[in-house]
Design an enzyme around this catalytic site. Sequence first.
Site, PDB file in Angstrom:
ATOM      1  CB  THR A 123      -0.875   0.033   1.264  1.00 28.60           C
ATOM      2  OG1 THR A 123      -0.004   0.161   2.401  1.00 28.60           O
ATOM      3  CG2 THR A 123      -1.690  -1.217   1.433  1.00 28.60           C
ATOM      4  N   GLY A 171       2.108  -2.525   4.217  1.00 30.81           N
ATOM      5  CA  GLY A 171       2.707  -3.809   4.518  1.00 30.81           C
ATOM      6  C   GLY A 171       1.867  -4.902   5.131  1.00 30.81           C
ATOM      7  N   GLY A 172       0.560  -5.051   4.775  1.00 34.53           N
ATOM      8  CA  GLY A 172      -0.194  -6.215   5.208  1.00 34.53           C
ATOM      9  C   GLY A 172      -0.146  -6.453   6.705  1.00 34.53           C
TER      10      GLY A 172
END
Length: 538
Positions: A349, A431-432
């Site tokens: 993102t 970053g998830g």
Amino acid sequence: MTLATESSRGLVTAPHALAADVGARLLACGANAIEAAIAVSAALSVVYPHMTGLGGDAFWLISDGRESSVRGLAAAGQAGRAYHADIFRARGLSQIPFRGALSAMIVPGMLRGWEAAHSFSAATWGGTMGWSELLTPAYELAAGGFPLSGNQDRTLRHYLCALEGDVEFCAQYLPQGRLPVAGETFRQPALARTFGRLLDEGVGSFYSGDLAEEMVTSLQAKGSLLQLADLESCLAEWVTPLQLPFAGGTVFNLPPPSQGMASLMIAGIMERLGLADADPLGAELVHGAVAATRRVFPWRDRVVHDPRRASNHSLNDLLFGEFLDQQADEIRSEMVGVANRWQSALGDTTWFAVADGAGRVVSVIQSLYHEFGSGVVAGSSGVLWNNRGCAFTLEPKDPRGLLPGMRPFHTLNPALFGRDGAIQMAYGSMGGDGQPQTQAALLFRHLCHGLDPATAVDAPRWLLGRTWGDPVTALRLESRYEQRVRERLERWGHTLQVVPAYSDLMGHAGILRALPNGNWIGASDPRSDGGVAGPDSS
């Protein structure tokens, strides 16, 4: 190491320096924080296309500077009405594919977010700038080109084999049929034409009219089941942010379908573990953060989904002090083992923040989900479509199971911190699974441990979770951690993987911080191509 930047007339931090400069120029021309943020969002869609774009989603936190004014905006699109699990099962698939037209199943919500934020700016903050002023910088970057970032270069080379099947993708990202290299001028003429149409027709033309019809027709020809009616029905939603007391103030984040509650829970448990007094670069901080993360992520997987679907758990209960106290107590008593499992959340993102001279501030995060999204460009529009739909499952009883019109689980979660009635800090990261962990690192290192924003962002980080191509849920440490820290963590039972000193795996983070003199100071991540800029930044 990134140096902090200070300004008295507003400030922007973004993962690409050109986008930060766009926001600073708008602020210098009198834009408020929302208007400048729209311009930054659009610019990032051009200069960081592997992470974000017009074909993706976004989440906003907006404040006029007072804690009591914080409001959330979920600009997240829904699954097309023709999509249901049987479509994939009939093709012999057990999960939604990561790439290709079948993964291009979610309506992009980001531009609906622009519309809603722009209307709020005009009605509440006296904003006067139109679409031409806000989107022209992005148009010029797409048409005239810009030096290709090192991050885009590396990412495209890494994922090219999974992406080169789409003709329009190759035309846009492999000009003259070759891989562009970092530093060379990169132009996107098709995307520039689309920005030109948005300048002339308004951003609503993305969802209805000729542009929308052309994009849908192209996607359908490639195998997507999206319909024009899906685009037309997409709307952004104003939401009430989640709150958590922290460090004598309040942390704000977003409710589902965002994973914001995970970020709040991890920070709350870590504070209860006494980590405000830990060494900011020591093993205790990492150990406590990992224990909290292992406890929180299974809860996240139970409750974070489209809120229109029933849940057996209340978010308020999970954020309640006694519940967080219980989690910390169980960690202390070693009741929590290392075997707790969760569904890893991958994806990349872009997070950015803008503060203006009046102290108004926005924290925004936007994404295509995986790098370069679905890998499918909608015909001649230059719009790269997201693959957020692969966050759905194909299990009918799963609250994250695919249903038409539902929104999938989102890793995206921007954050604000306020104290004494005023917003004092905007922060976030890509970053998830890493987003909540990096947010915790920034909170503790800056607010609790006293590191300045640049040092807090620069400092070595950890990540518990899976990464692309590696099914192991390992604890990754950047190599700048001292050997004694690694040895202590291994003695405490952690399986470590050491990654490069400034690894993209750790996300691209940033901070904007209000100073007592009314100025703002900010930092961007040396792991990114980012920058911090303001009208009078120094």
